[in-house]
Design an enzyme around this catalytic site. Structure first.
Site, PDB file in Angstrom:
ATOM      1  N   ASP A 295       0.798  -1.223   0.000  1.00 53.91           N
ATOM      2  CA  ASP A 295       0.000   0.000   0.000  1.00 53.91           C
ATOM      3  C   ASP A 295       0.833   1.277   0.000  1.00 53.91           C
ATOM      4  OD1 ASP A 295      -1.860  -1.975   0.259  1.00 53.91           O
ATOM      5  OD2 ASP A 295      -3.083  -0.915   1.711  1.00 53.91           O
ATOM      6  N   TYR A 380      -9.976  -0.568   2.205  1.00 55.80           N
ATOM      7  CA  TYR A 380      -9.467  -0.529   3.574  1.00 55.80           C
ATOM      8  C   TYR A 380      -9.132   0.896   4.010  1.00 55.80           C
ATOM      9  CZ  TYR A 380      -8.616  -4.931   6.081  1.00 55.80           C
ATOM     10  OH  TYR A 380      -8.748  -6.062   6.842  1.00 55.80           O
TER      11      TYR A 380
END
Length: 639
Positions: A295, A380
């Site tokens: 990420d 998320y």
């Protein structure tokens, strides 16, 4: 007043850098600007900075030319309007995915005739207006295209209306593959017939009926204002002072942390940042097996930062800081309120009641300073919270929430590698691994890291009651000495000391590192994602400071074949004793999903704590005064 040399670039500085880049001969119509951030000056300059002299401002940029399929880095002097360096990255290096590419990729999928055909074939859907496309990094699985094309493998979902939770209906049977250089779907991979889950999974307030009615107001008031002061990005609170940074890749960063101890402004932590994170999924089915995401290195945690809202993300007397970035075409991009700063009550700081003096108990309330940012990476959410305490503690906590990455199951199926959470809908098992880089400077840059293990004494005449145990400190001399895991059996911690500075007891001053919850990677050490994420091989690494060693998985983890970062740097087994050292900590969270994690996940917490250990001569919070009288006239010291 001159800005601190470590303050991030202002919006005008970012745009000045954009104009310099666009004026360079190698910048073409197909060049994207992936990021522009402050190029930090030498440590020696920062430590010697007297607070009045202005510093030369430099920037560094990461660029990508779609026509050449080539990444570049550039260094710019903003004070003199010069490009100091323009350098091609190693062949096949893929930088992070820009926000523009994420939007353009979704549009490319929805416009693709091949995707429309597959969608109709598998689901009878002809209208793509309610199809939701999440860009997912392609990774590297050993094929030629993984190394030679800029790819993504989006996941697709179907909404029932524009504001519906699309994640509740994954389109499991088809996976488009997109070449971002041409922004075209190069093929659609098909995986057979899969049902669409039938039930909605909404969580928005206007869609949840019968909400609780028994919650009374809970208000936080600071009528005198906050106890912190903010000068640009320089923050001062109680005895703490430091600089709040931010950049497109790492997001929130903390710099030049010092504590004013009896008039001495003592350095503790030069730089702290999240360098990388990876989310590997544990389902080997063809529709799920490629799911993993870096990420930080693939998406950019700063680029994904939220614009925080008062009363929701933060409460109390709030100060906000914006993030000044740019899009891939150089347009100004400001994320308003990207950073939140406030104070929190944190229960009892310390207390003692002398039974001989029952009317004079002493208790002090603890408060902490919170510096936070929250990023959304598709489904998320990750909240990054730095806490500073009155007793010299520093805590970092990551809060994980958002929506599970979901898949479909067939009627009656009970998948081995995940949890069914609604009819025909399941969540695969997965892990989250984070790596934080802590560039210490405990009273200066001459530091040594010790590994502390608590062990029981041998049973002999000196331990006749068999009760003795002690803490054993091992000085870490080389990088290989430092590679280690947590050890619950010995209550393992680490201590960073400065052997050249002594406390009142004659011992080296230091701070101790206390790990929190953690995990081991459950995939094989030869798994494709682990080849790119060797930082998960050890919980702790220590390296000598090198300016260009900043990211645990290397500069370009996106679609890399692996081998870069911590694993490569430490091969030479350099000396780390009595040096300027960097402490790298990898910590993980294993998520076996529950029905209670759906439709939106309650927050999970993971992090670590730094505590002074011989840094002060006594409890630094001993001088915290009692709280002011409450409405009934009593002090907190006489509750």
């Amino acid at each position: 007043m001159p800005i601190h040399p470590l303050e991030p670039l202002s919006a005008s500085e970012v745009q000045r850098a954009v104009q310099l880049l666009k004026g360079f001969s190698d910048f073409t119509e197909t060049t994207r600007i992936i990021s522009i951030s402050l190029r930090e000056p030498d440590k020696s300059f920062v430590y010697e900075w007297n607070g009045s002299d202005g510093s030369e401002r430099q920037a560094e940029a990461v660029l990508f030319d779609n026509a050449q399929n080539r990444a570049f880095t550039a260094r710019l002097n903003l004070s003199t309007s010069q490009i100091l360096e323009w350098k091609a990255a190693p062949a096949n290096s893929q930088p992070t995915l820009s926000m523009d590419e994420q939007v353009e990729c979704e549009q490319a999928v929805l416009a693709s005739e091949a995707f429309r055909t597959a969608l109709h074939k598998h689901y009878g859907i002809t209208d793509t207006s309610l199809v939701m496309v999440d860009i997912w990094s392609a990774g590297n699985y050993g094929t030629e295209e993984d190394s030679t094309r800029r790819l993504t493998r989006p996941l697709c979902f179907l909404r029932s209306d524009r504001t519906d939770n699309g994640y509740a209906r994954p389109i499991e049977g088809i996976r488009p593959v997109v070449d971002l250089n041409t922004m075209k779907v190069i093929r659609v991979e098909e995986f057979g017939e899969w049902p669409l889950p039938p039930l909605p999974g909404n969580y928005a307030s206007d869609r949840v009926l019968n909400q609780r009615t028994d919650i009374k107001p809970l208000e936080i008031a600071q009528p005198g204002g906050p106890s912190f002061t903010l000068d640009g990005r320089r923050l001062q609170w109680q005895n703490w002072n430091f600089v709040v940074g931010f950049n497109a890749r790492e997001g929130l960063t903390i710099h030049d942390v010092r504590y004013c101890d009896q008039g001495r402004n003592r350095p503790i932590l030069y730089r702290a940042s999240l360098t990388e994170m990876v989310v590997p999924y544990g389902d080997p089915r063809p529709t799920q097996v490629r799911k993993n995401a870096f990420d930080v290195g693939e998406y950019g945690m700063g680029m994904c930062a939220n614009s925080l809202k008062f009363g929701c993300d933060c409460v109390g007397h709030i100060a906000y800081l914006d993030a000044n970035l740019c899009d891939s075409r150089g347009g100004a991009l400001t994320i308003e309120n990207a950073i939140c700063i406030h104070e929190e009550d944190y229960g009892i700081l310390w207390k003692h009641t002398d039974r001989r003096l029952p009317d004079s108990p002493e208790v002090r309330r603890s408060r902490r300073l919170v510096v936070s940012s929250i990023s959304t990476v598709e489904n998320y959410e990750y909240g990054f919270f730095w806490y500073f305490y009155q007793d010299g503690n520093i805590q970092f906590e990551i809060k994980l929430t958002g929506i599970l990455s979901l898949g479909s199951v067939r009627e009656g199926e009970q998948p081995k590698h995940g949890t069914v959470i609604a009819p025909l809908l399941y969540a695969p098992n997965h892990q989250h691994f984070f790596n934080v880089r802590l560039d210490f400077g405990i009273d200066g840059v001459t530091n040594t890291v010790q590994r502390i293990d608590v062990v029981g004494d041998v049973v002999d005449e000196n331990n006749s009651f068999e009760n003795a145990f002690s803490a054993q400190a091992t000085n870490l001399i080389t990088e290989n000495d430092a590679k280690a895991h947590l050890n619950l059996e010995t209550a393992r911690t680490w201590k960073i000391v400065n052997p050249t500075v002594r406390n009142a007891m004659g011992a080296p001053v230091g701070y101790k590192f206390f790990p929190g919850d953690n995990a081991f990677p459950l995939a094989s050490s030869n798994a494709w994602w682990r080849r790119r994420a060797r930082f998960v091989d050890h919980h702790v690494w220590v390296t000598p400071y090198q300016e260009d060693e900043r990211y645990a998985a290397g500069d370009f983890p996106n679609q890399s074949s692996g081998g870069d970062g911590l694993n490569r740097w430490t091969e030479s087994n350099r000396s780390i004793e009595n040096r300027d050292v960097v402490f790298w900590y990898t910590f993980g969270h294993t998520h076996i999903p529950r029905p209670e994690d759906y439709p939106v996940m309650p927050t999970a917490y993971i992090g670590f704590l730094l505590k002074p250990n011989g840094f002060f001569d006594l409890n630094p919070a001993n001088d915290v005064p009692p709280s002011k009288p409450a409405k009934n006239g009593t002090h907190c010291s006489k509750c």
